[in-house]
Design an enzyme around this catalytic site. Structure first.
Site, PDB file in Angstrom:
ATOM      1  N   GLU A 215      -4.817   4.678  -6.090  1.00  0.00           N
ATOM      2  CA  GLU A 215      -5.597   5.131  -4.928  1.00  0.00           C
ATOM      3  C   GLU A 215      -5.983   6.596  -5.081  1.00  0.00           C
ATOM      4  O   GLU A 215      -5.245   7.373  -5.673  1.00  0.00           O
ATOM      5  CB  GLU A 215      -4.758   5.046  -3.652  1.00  0.00           C
ATOM      6  CG  GLU A 215      -4.446   3.692  -3.155  1.00  0.00           C
ATOM      7  CD  GLU A 215      -3.693   3.761  -1.827  1.00  0.00           C
ATOM      8  OE1 GLU A 215      -3.896   2.841  -1.044  1.00  0.00           O
ATOM      9  OE2 GLU A 215      -2.923   4.698  -1.579  1.00  0.00           O
TER      10      GLU A 215
ATOM     11  N   ASP B 299       0.843  -1.193   0.000  1.00  0.00           N
ATOM     12  CA  ASP B 299       0.000   0.000   0.000  1.00  0.00           C
ATOM     13  C   ASP B 299       0.879   1.242   0.000  1.00  0.00           C
ATOM     14  O   ASP B 299       2.005   1.220   0.465  1.00  0.00           O
ATOM     15  CB  ASP B 299      -0.890  -0.035   1.247  1.00  0.00           C
ATOM     16  CG  ASP B 299      -2.066   0.911   1.168  1.00  0.00           C
ATOM     17  OD1 ASP B 299      -2.345   1.441   0.077  1.00  0.00           O
ATOM     18  OD2 ASP B 299      -2.713   1.130   2.198  1.00  0.00           O
TER      19      ASP B 299
END
Length: 120
Positions: A75, A18
């Protein structure tokens, strides 16, 4: 930690890196960890339509991820322009407020049901 990630992989659990490109997500992680997904941090996505290097960085991360056989997620997609840019960069998946805010599990089910109902 690497042992735990490998054990999770043998159990069929998929993992992701992430916020790639910020903090402790560096290139060594890509070769060390058994991950299948790479998430490009919203910092780069938010600047992707502005003058500067964000688009080049996103394209490079996507190319690197694909070369390693990873699924690449953008994202923080919030605008149609950002969506068009990450699609042009060949991101596999997008997430962000352009589609919906973060949802609790029960709200997510209703959201998906509404989309499926509209498509029928």
């Amino acid at each position: 930690m690497l042992g735990v990630l490998r054990e999770l992989q043998t159990l069929g659990v998929t993992t992701a890196i992430d916020d790639f490109g910020v903090g402790e997500s560096w290139l060594a992680r890509l070769s060390d960890f058994p991950v299948r997904t790479l998430k490009i941090d919203r910092y780069f996505v938010s600047a992707i339509t502005e003058p500067g290097n964000a688009m080049a960085i996103v394209e490079a991360v996507v190319a690197l991820g694909h070369a390693l056989g990873l699924v690449v997620i953008a994202e923080g997609v919030e605008t149609a322009g950002q969506l068009a840019a990450v699609c042009a960069a060949r991101c596999d998946v997008v997430q962000g407020y352009y589609y919906a805010p973060a949802l609790r599990a029960d709200d997510c089910v209703r959201f998906i049901e509404a989309i499926e109902g509209a498509a029928a």
